[in-house]
Design a protein around this motif. Sequence first.
Motif, mmCIF file in Angstrom:
data_model
loop_
_atom_site.group_PDB
_atom_site.id
_atom_site.type_symbol
_atom_site.label_atom_id
_atom_site.label_comp_id
_atom_site.label_asym_id
_atom_site.label_seq_id
_atom_site.Cartn_x
_atom_site.Cartn_y
_atom_site.Cartn_z
ATOM 1 N N VAL A 586 0.839 -1.198 0.000
ATOM 2 C CA VAL A 586 0.000 0.000 0.000
ATOM 3 C C VAL A 586 0.877 1.251 0.000
ATOM 4 O O VAL A 586 0.636 2.205 -0.750
ATOM 5 C CB VAL A 586 -0.949 -0.007 1.207
ATOM 6 N N ARG A 587 1.893 1.265 0.826
ATOM 7 C CA ARG A 587 2.780 2.426 0.903
ATOM 8 C C ARG A 587 3.490 2.677 -0.427
ATOM 9 O O ARG A 587 3.765 3.819 -0.780
ATOM 10 C CB ARG A 587 3.806 2.222 2.018
ATOM 11 N N GLN A 588 3.778 1.619 -1.164
ATOM 12 C CA GLN A 588 4.410 1.766 -2.472
ATOM 13 C C GLN A 588 3.433 2.219 -3.554
ATOM 14 O O GLN A 588 3.849 2.549 -4.661
ATOM 15 C CB GLN A 588 5.048 0.441 -2.902
ATOM 16 N N GLY A 589 2.131 2.218 -3.221
ATOM 17 C CA GLY A 589 1.128 2.564 -4.214
ATOM 18 C C GLY A 589 0.903 1.483 -5.243
ATOM 19 O O GLY A 589 0.428 1.748 -6.349
ATOM 20 N N LYS A 590 1.195 0.229 -4.892
ATOM 21 C CA LYS A 590 1.132 -0.866 -5.862
ATOM 22 C C LYS A 590 0.133 -1.956 -5.472
ATOM 23 O O LYS A 590 0.149 -3.037 -6.053
ATOM 24 C CB LYS A 590 2.529 -1.491 -6.022
ATOM 25 N N PHE A 591 -0.715 -1.677 -4.509
ATOM 26 C CA PHE A 591 -1.639 -2.701 -4.049
ATOM 27 C C PHE A 591 -2.512 -3.217 -5.189
ATOM 28 O O PHE A 591 -2.784 -4.416 -5.286
ATOM 29 C CB PHE A 591 -2.517 -2.146 -2.922
ATOM 30 N N ALA A 592 -2.953 -2.347 -6.064
ATOM 31 C CA ALA A 592 -3.893 -2.725 -7.129
ATOM 32 C C ALA A 592 -3.200 -3.198 -8.396
ATOM 33 O O ALA A 592 -3.865 -3.483 -9.395
ATOM 34 C CB ALA A 592 -4.807 -1.541 -7.451
ATOM 35 N N ASP A 593 -1.888 -3.289 -8.389
ATOM 36 C CA ASP A 593 -1.127 -3.666 -9.582
ATOM 37 C C ASP A 593 -0.854 -5.168 -9.620
ATOM 38 O O ASP A 593 -1.074 -5.885 -8.644
ATOM 39 C CB ASP A 593 0.212 -2.927 -9.602
ATOM 40 N N ASN A 594 -0.376 -5.629 -10.775
ATOM 41 C CA ASN A 594 0.237 -6.951 -10.904
ATOM 42 C C ASN A 594 -0.725 -8.095 -10.611
ATOM 43 O O ASN A 594 -0.631 -8.772 -9.581
ATOM 44 C CB ASN A 594 1.460 -7.056 -9.978
ATOM 45 N N PRO A 595 -1.663 -8.379 -11.514
ATOM 46 C CA PRO A 595 -2.548 -9.541 -11.324
ATOM 47 C C PRO A 595 -1.745 -10.827 -11.133
ATOM 48 O O PRO A 595 -0.770 -11.069 -11.842
ATOM 49 C CB PRO A 595 -3.358 -9.582 -12.618
ATOM 50 N N ILE A 596 -2.165 -11.631 -10.197
ATOM 51 C CA ILE A 596 -1.467 -12.878 -9.864
ATOM 52 C C ILE A 596 -2.479 -14.007 -9.911
ATOM 53 O O ILE A 596 -3.371 -14.095 -9.067
ATOM 54 C CB ILE A 596 -0.827 -12.810 -8.468
ATOM 55 N N GLY A 597 -2.354 -14.867 -10.916
ATOM 56 C CA GLY A 597 -3.231 -16.021 -11.018
ATOM 57 C C GLY A 597 -4.691 -15.609 -11.000
ATOM 58 O O GLY A 597 -5.117 -14.788 -11.821
ATOM 59 N N PRO A 598 -5.446 -16.109 -10.057
ATOM 60 C CA PRO A 598 -6.873 -15.784 -10.015
ATOM 61 C C PRO A 598 -7.165 -14.427 -9.389
ATOM 62 O O PRO A 598 -8.310 -13.993 -9.367
ATOM 63 C CB PRO A 598 -7.460 -16.902 -9.154
ATOM 64 N N PHE A 599 -6.170 -13.758 -8.871
ATOM 65 C CA PHE A 599 -6.393 -12.504 -8.166
ATOM 66 C C PHE A 599 -6.198 -11.319 -9.096
ATOM 67 O O PHE A 599 -5.253 -11.276 -9.892
ATOM 68 C CB PHE A 599 -5.454 -12.398 -6.965
ATOM 69 N N ALA A 600 -7.039 -10.333 -8.927
ATOM 70 C CA ALA A 600 -6.986 -9.157 -9.792
ATOM 71 C C ALA A 600 -5.783 -8.280 -9.513
ATOM 72 O O ALA A 600 -5.432 -7.423 -10.328
ATOM 73 C CB ALA A 600 -8.266 -8.337 -9.620
#
Length: 703
Positions: A586-600
Amino acid sequence: MRAFARVALVLPLATVACVSSEIGNPPGGGGAGASATGAGGTTMGGTGTSGSGGASGAAGAPAGGGMPENTSFASGVRVHLQRTYGAPKLVSFGLPVPPGAVKNASDVRFSVSGAATTASVKALLAEHDANGAPIGVRALLVQLPATILAGDSADVDVTWSGGAGAAASGAMTLFASADVSADAPEVVPTATRSITSMGGTNLLVASTPVMRTLFTGHEPRVLATFPDGYLAATGLLGHQVTDGAAAAPDSAGLSFLSDQVKRFGASAMYAEDYPVNPDSIVDPVVNYEGWLYDRCATFLTFYTHTGDARFLRHAYRSCSYYASKIVLAGANAGTFSGKPDPDSKYSHLRGLYAYYALTGDESALAAGQAIAALWLQDDTFVGPYRMGHLRGVDKLWTERLLGTSLEGLYYGHRLTGDVQYLAAFKQMLDTATRHITGDAAALASINPGVGPFPPQNCFIHSALQHDEGAATDPWCSIWMSELTIDSLLQYQAQTKDPRVDEIFVRLVRFLRDVGSQYVVADVEGDSFLNPKSCYDPTAGNVRRLSPLYGSGLDAAQMRHNFGLSDDVEHCTDATALTAAGIRALVRQGKFADNPIGPFASEGESFVALHHEFAACAKQTFADWTRPHRDPATWTSADLARGLADPAKFVSDNLIGYPKYVSTPQRKLSWWFNMSMLQFGLLADAGVKIPALQPGRIQPAGCK
């Protein structure tokens, strides 16, 4: 090294599996004020809090550099004083203060029942800037005449500045003085039991209780306690919260951890509703392993969380006893003499630092200085790592030593103000960052002659270096890595170094992709993203995700799995790491990035991982709960079977033993020392867990 052999399972990295339902949106992902829900309407992520900056990164960190913000103590605090020993001649207590609250000890003012009073005050500990220069006060030593006590107690109002009631400088009475402190034996009531039959009713009959002394420490003659939430607000022990905050709706899914602190903490002190069976007591002097993983810090954490003064008093006895056992001079200076053979992994400084802040006990200062010097001068682990490499292909290197040495150096700086400890910590961090983020060339320079093991988001070394196997086996002990959490977070709060976040993100990626497997009846040999068995909460053996004691990738990207079913004992530890990783992302601002397998997003995968380990931890606590050891639970019918041989029956059924089992004793600290930070870390990240939802990933064909 463990007492049993581990067999490596070498497996290819699995592809992703099916998922039963999606995890909710990331913090900040649904617009201002939004929170996403997963299956069943449970909130899995929420908006970023005002302290974390939400998904936008670290800008706007909480006051105090990342510690939980609590403005209710912005102007001062009321301290309750209670006489606990003999007629005291002096009231003396340590007072940690919130970050930024006090610049000079002379600014602080005191009053009792509205009347100003003069206190002798000095700064015990300083607050430091990113370069290690003092910028304020971290903790004060306060001494007042015992005449302020109305009977046995008094409340002292402390304001950070202004008003009447001056703080006077001058000579302070030592904690060791009989005017300030008293010998405090750790005493446990014990009783033996037999079975008798009276009027056709079978009864347990206990002997007259016998008081058994386990060890002797010191306590202040007048105990100072603090309002609910105050110690958490100071950040003395990191991102702590109270049990009330843990029970709030946003974190109710994790509140079991708060409940278990009270239960297992009390049993660890033998504080049951009955005198315990004498055979149940583990002698902490003879059986020294309970002092591993910092028992002093553990019970100070318990008091910070619960406000239960029993934990505070036990902590004081434990901390002072531990301090008295630290060798102060000679070849073994800084080691714990309670263990016959010097062993630096028993040399912990976090708890002593907090204990010193709360009491001003000069023995803790001396012990802490010796421990800090031990780590600064260490040439078997710290020295080589400061220079950028491990000591050798057959020389011991573990994440436990990494965590303990980083703690010793960081708190050595905060305890003494000496910047050489901070400089050494930074050198260690430089190597640790390259170790976890570097490419193949960087790894070859850090650990020459080992491997080649590919970069893999952990502190990769060999099983031989970990004293667990062959030089050809890649090894990372992911649960041991969580021992770095507190010192890295405290350093981050002081310096704002962004590399700390990257380390935590990398470690959680390893935990997700390589360092965990499911356990059902036994280990499954699978991975988080590719389970072999269905998650069925109604099954006799419910699937649990467990961190691996050891694992790693070889040059062919094949996983070496050194896990066993008892690794579920470290699920609680793993929740500390996943919470730190969630906050870091979250602090990096990347929580919503980089879909992994079944996760958005990667953030969703981290949150799902946290749910799995928390559910595993909850079940593990249940596994170690033994309510039938309570003598009051035995009925006449139950006891009938023991009439022929009461002694054997009582012994076989462990009647009168503690109900909440933390055996071996060191387990209490590995369970709770870092895991209790997760409430504050998740709140800082804006992630809500009102209920646990394990089993989000299912193999094909599961219902």
